[in-house]
Write an enzyme that holds these catalytic residues in place. Structure first.
Site, PDB file in Angstrom:
ATOM      1  N   CYS A 106       0.779  -1.245   0.000  1.00 43.72           N
ATOM      2  CA  CYS A 106       0.000   0.000   0.000  1.00 43.72           C
ATOM      3  C   CYS A 106       0.812   1.297   0.000  1.00 43.72           C
ATOM      4  CB  CYS A 106      -0.923   0.034   1.204  1.00 43.72           C
ATOM      5  SG  CYS A 106      -2.275  -1.087   1.004  1.00 43.72           S
TER       6      CYS A 106
ATOM      7  N   ARG B 159      14.411   2.056   5.441  1.00 44.73           N
ATOM      8  CA  ARG B 159      14.563   0.816   4.674  1.00 44.73           C
ATOM      9  C   ARG B 159      13.867  -0.339   5.386  1.00 44.73           C
ATOM     10  NH1 ARG B 159      20.134  -0.494   4.352  1.00 44.73           N
ATOM     11  NH2 ARG B 159      20.487   1.425   3.166  1.00 44.73           N
ATOM     12  N   SER B 160      12.664  -0.044   5.917  1.00 40.60           N
ATOM     13  CA  SER B 160      11.892  -1.086   6.598  1.00 40.60           C
ATOM     14  C   SER B 160      11.390  -2.099   5.568  1.00 40.60           C
ATOM     15  CB  SER B 160      10.700  -0.458   7.309  1.00 40.60           C
ATOM     16  OG  SER B 160       9.756  -0.019   6.361  1.00 40.60           O
TER      17      SER B 160
ATOM     18  N   ASP C 256      19.439   4.357   5.496  1.00 40.16           N
ATOM     19  CA  ASP C 256      19.002   4.182   6.885  1.00 40.16           C
ATOM     20  C   ASP C 256      20.219   4.308   7.792  1.00 40.16           C
ATOM     21  OD1 ASP C 256      20.312   1.742   6.953  1.00 40.16           O
ATOM     22  OD2 ASP C 256      18.526   0.541   7.303  1.00 40.16           O
TER      23      ASP C 256
END
Lengths: 325, 325
Positions: free
Chosen positions: A152, A187-188, A210
């Site tokens: 999403c 950068r999850s 990150d």
């Protein structure tokens, strides 16, 4: 305020998520008219977090307002996996949305992987996420009639960049970011990394930043590669990435991190997807476009993904013209 | 050809001037319908150059095909200035076009300055060119109903960049190149320098390159300046400009100069306005978009400028609806 200062402010266009969401809302409404039945989304709330409850209520309200059915199932977190397995099998359930964090550990990732990809409106189940990383855009190759579901927030970002004309529709589909350099700070596994991959697959040169450093996501010179590759860039710091980038997207949680405005290129496009503001107000003296929040776009993408899952089953789509009767 | 090579070629979109000219042609035809009479262009041929004669014939043919009247006046070059003064006064003459070079010296510039700006479809007379450099967009401030005429090739380039979506229509008019870096190779008084100024006035950071070095045209951080400023950049060479630029526009006469493809940024937009090709064929392995020639757009801009000059006189515009009768 001096005349000079007012000139400064006017050179940055602030674009609100609500304006961008409107176009998607129309698209969703049009798609819905062509269905033979209302899609049904089930939300699973398995924590006691009042913020999650609020988000669940907001999802329900948005579903109802936009012509979707919504049910909230509140379950004990130890029962969540069974509850998802049940919903995976129910024909009356079209989409499944889990409110995270549940265990607030890597077990949450296991829960995500349990959602049947045919009902996964978040696009985070293994089949869908693998398609995304590999730049496979359809669920049914080689027929290519059913589009794969994208996660999403990353997809919301694509829609925002399309709205902002960063995607160049003169170029071929799948290459419309060719020539763009984009910094993504975060950068999850659920947003930053899939986002970097998605933008690189569309042709951009992406600097993913990150706390551990900078990685470059790219399809190489002349987009020679069919999908992106990732290279560690120990030679680069965030400031080097920012100096090169036309677009800066930041989503660092919490209120401690701020993108240093002085390091952002003059005329860059800046987008914040953190619930806190990652940009200082003086970013408006640098940026050509600033998007302070993206939540309203993300929720419309949730509905659009749900619609797409339902459309992927031809028996749900009314015959042409049926919506005129 | 290997599959890899074919992927390489497909990543560059070659855009021909004819496709871009079509939209302008429709716009010109629509404007023409609203006029109460046919605009009349007079061309002055005062040299014995067969190439100039061919260009004159081509202009005439294009005028006729698009619904404009065209007369060619062949004069001795020593009589040219008188002939222009006469045409300046004739009410039956709407536009004047001189085929250069005439004297092939700075006297040609004096000839250009002799054309009444109300009939100057090339936009090179002092009043018009001064408006352009000063970013004054109308002939009748503060009413701002009559748009100033811009020089043909620079304006053609703006139209090309609009077509290629390098202008971002999300941004305010007059700022739509904000964030773009553009190298212009050629700094002639009729094309390269006005072009650099025009693009900088629209918000771009422009590197103007010629044999004497690099100059930077810019409205400064956050477009704080109302019009561009020019700075010598003795610290920069062409290669530094190319390494920074999203767009490379080159118009060096003759067949000796070529833009070194290796120095062009991956994914850059490349446009050639020289009658010779300033780019090597391997530019397609680097560029996202390549426009090999612009002549067909320039000639439609000539007609569009002529139309605009006629439209600036309200008595020439038929009342609303008159074109439907």
């Amino acid at each position: 305020m001096s005349a000079a200062a007012s000139t400064v402010l006017s050179s940055c266009k602030v674009v609100l998520a609500g304006s961008i969401a409107k176009k998607l809302q129309t698209e969703v409404a049009d798609g819905l008219k062509r269905l033979s039945r209302k899609p049904h989304l089930v939300g699973f709330l398995a924590n006691k977090d009042p913020a999650a409850k609020m988000y669940a209520d907001w999802t329900g309200k948005t579903c109802t307002e936009n012509g979707f059915d919504f049910s909230l199932r509140e379950v004990d977190r130890e029962d969540l996996e069974d509850a998802i397995r049940t919903a995976n099998k129910e024909t009356s359930v079209d989409g499944i949305l889990v409110y995270y964090p549940v265990f607030n550990s890597s077990r949450d990732r296991t829960v995500q992987f349990m959602v049947d990809f045919n009902k996964d409106i978040e696009g985070l189940s293994p089949h869908l996420i693998n398609n995304m990383y590999q730049n496979i855009r359809f669920l049914d190759p080689p027929h290519n009639t059913q589009k794969s579901i994208l996660p999403c927030t990353p997809l919301a970002m694509v829609k925002i960049l399309e709205y902002l004309q960063i995607y160049n529709t003169i170029l071929a589909y799948g290459q419309r970011l060719f020539g763009r350099r984009i910094t993504v700070i975060n950068r999850s596994e659920v947003v930053g990394r899939p986002l970097a991959a998605l933008l690189a697959n569309d042709g951009a040169e992406v600097y993913s930043v990150d706390v551990t450093g900078v990685q470059q996501f790219t399809r190489g010179k002349g987009l020679r590669k069919q999908q992106h590759e990732v290279h560690d860039r120990p030679d680069m710091k965030m400031e080097d990435a920012l100096a090169l980038s036309d677009v800066v997207i930041s989503g660092v949680p919490g209120d401690k991190f701020k993108v240093p405005s002085a390091l952002v290129r003059d005329g860059a496009v800046c987008i914040n997807f953190s619930s806190e503001k990652n940009f200082n107000p003086d970013i408006k003296e640098k940026a050509s476009i600033y998007v302070p929040a993206v939540g309203k776009v993300t929720i419309m993408i949730l509905l659009r993904n749900l619609l797409r899952l339902v459309q992927n089953h031809p028996e749900n789509v009314a015959k042409a013209g049926a919506d005129d009767s």
